[in-house]
Motif scaffolding. Structure first.
Motif, PDB file in Angstrom:
ATOM      1  N   GLN A  72     -13.430   5.982   1.503  1.00 34.61           N
ATOM      2  CA  GLN A  72     -12.219   6.626   2.020  1.00 34.61           C
ATOM      3  C   GLN A  72     -11.094   6.267   0.661  1.00 34.61           C
ATOM      4  O   GLN A  72     -10.632   7.179   0.566  1.00 34.61           O
ATOM      5  N   LYS A  73     -11.241   5.270   0.055  1.00 34.96           N
ATOM      6  CA  LYS A  73     -10.382   5.210  -0.984  1.00 34.96           C
ATOM      7  C   LYS A  73     -10.752   6.005  -2.043  1.00 34.96           C
ATOM      8  O   LYS A  73      -9.974   6.484  -2.808  1.00 34.96           O
ATOM      9  N   LYS A  74     -12.070   6.328  -2.474  1.00 32.54           N
ATOM     10  CA  LYS A  74     -12.524   7.180  -3.265  1.00 32.54           C
ATOM     11  C   LYS A  74     -12.022   8.703  -2.977  1.00 32.54           C
ATOM     12  O   LYS A  74     -11.562   9.429  -3.832  1.00 32.54           O
ATOM     13  N   LEU A 101      -4.434   9.848   7.006  1.00 34.33           N
ATOM     14  CA  LEU A 101      -5.451   8.935   6.679  1.00 34.33           C
ATOM     15  C   LEU A 101      -6.009   8.724   7.841  1.00 34.33           C
ATOM     16  O   LEU A 101      -5.432   8.583   9.138  1.00 34.33           O
ATOM     17  N   PHE A 111       0.863  -1.306   0.023  1.00 31.10           N
ATOM     18  CA  PHE A 111       0.074  -0.080   0.086  1.00 31.10           C
ATOM     19  C   PHE A 111       0.874   1.238   0.015  1.00 31.10           C
ATOM     20  O   PHE A 111       0.624   2.184  -0.633  1.00 31.10           O
ATOM     21  N   LEU A 164      -9.558   9.397  -1.225  1.00 28.67           N
ATOM     22  CA  LEU A 164      -7.830   9.188  -1.307  1.00 28.67           C
ATOM     23  C   LEU A 164      -7.501   9.482  -2.940  1.00 28.67           C
ATOM     24  O   LEU A 164      -6.732  10.232  -2.941  1.00 28.67           O
ATOM     25  N   TRP A 165      -8.128   8.687  -3.830  1.00 25.99           N
ATOM     26  CA  TRP A 165      -7.904   8.986  -5.137  1.00 25.99           C
ATOM     27  C   TRP A 165      -8.312  10.337  -5.708  1.00 25.99           C
ATOM     28  O   TRP A 165      -7.685  10.817  -6.533  1.00 25.99           O
ATOM     29  N   LYS A 221      -5.992   0.697   6.970  1.00 30.25           N
ATOM     30  CA  LYS A 221      -6.795   0.149   6.043  1.00 30.25           C
ATOM     31  C   LYS A 221      -7.974   1.050   5.990  1.00 30.25           C
ATOM     32  O   LYS A 221      -8.829   1.481   6.705  1.00 30.25           O
ATOM     33  N   LEU A 222      -8.561   1.296   4.587  1.00 29.58           N
ATOM     34  CA  LEU A 222      -9.412   2.276   4.118  1.00 29.58           C
ATOM     35  C   LEU A 222     -10.583   1.486   3.630  1.00 29.58           C
ATOM     36  O   LEU A 222     -10.628   0.296   2.793  1.00 29.58           O
ATOM     37  N   ASN A 223     -11.820   1.829   3.786  1.00 29.53           N
ATOM     38  CA  ASN A 223     -12.911   1.417   3.370  1.00 29.53           C
ATOM     39  C   ASN A 223     -13.073   2.087   1.679  1.00 29.53           C
ATOM     40  O   ASN A 223     -12.569   2.842   1.454  1.00 29.53           O
ATOM     41  N   SER A 224     -14.230   1.405   1.060  1.00 29.51           N
ATOM     42  CA  SER A 224     -14.386   2.012  -0.149  1.00 29.51           C
ATOM     43  C   SER A 224     -14.592   3.460  -0.323  1.00 29.51           C
ATOM     44  O   SER A 224     -13.871   4.067  -1.275  1.00 29.51           O
TER      45      SER A 224
END
Length: 100
Positions: free
Chosen positions: A85-87, A76, A45, A89-90, A80-83
């Motif tokens: 949080q991933k959105k 952060l 990661f 981040l990107w 570990k990120l949930n979906s």
């Protein structure tokens, strides 16, 4: 998306809906370095983040309530990120690279 990539790959630059965007950066606001826990991310990661942020350099990854970027410091909520949080981040990565 970085304008260079749009030109090279002949793709249309897309933006996320307002719902998925991160909070706007406040230019005068600094992330306080005191009382922030440093996060140790899984190796893969961490390497993926370094590649995604390139040419920007991640100098520190800290734990914070929200995902943010300030002068080399990535905040952060956890290792570990949930979906959702991933959105976020990107979206943040795209915004930072667009500023280059």
């Amino acid at each position: 998306m970085n304008p260079s990539y749009v030109a090279i790959f002949s793709v249309q630059s897309l933006e996320l809906n307002q719902h998925y965007r991160t909070a706007p950066d406040i230019s005068g606001e600094q992330m306080p370095n005191t009382q922030q826990e440093t996060l140790t991310l899984p190796l893969q990661f961490h390497q993926d983040l370094e590649k995604a942020f390139a040419p920007l350099v991640i100098t520190q990854i800290v734990k914070a309530a929200s995902i943010s970027w300030q002068q080399g410091c990535l905040a952060l909520p956890s290792e570990k990120l949930n979906s959702e949080q991933k959105k976020q981040l990107w979206s943040l990565i795209g915004e930072q690279l667009d500023k280059l």
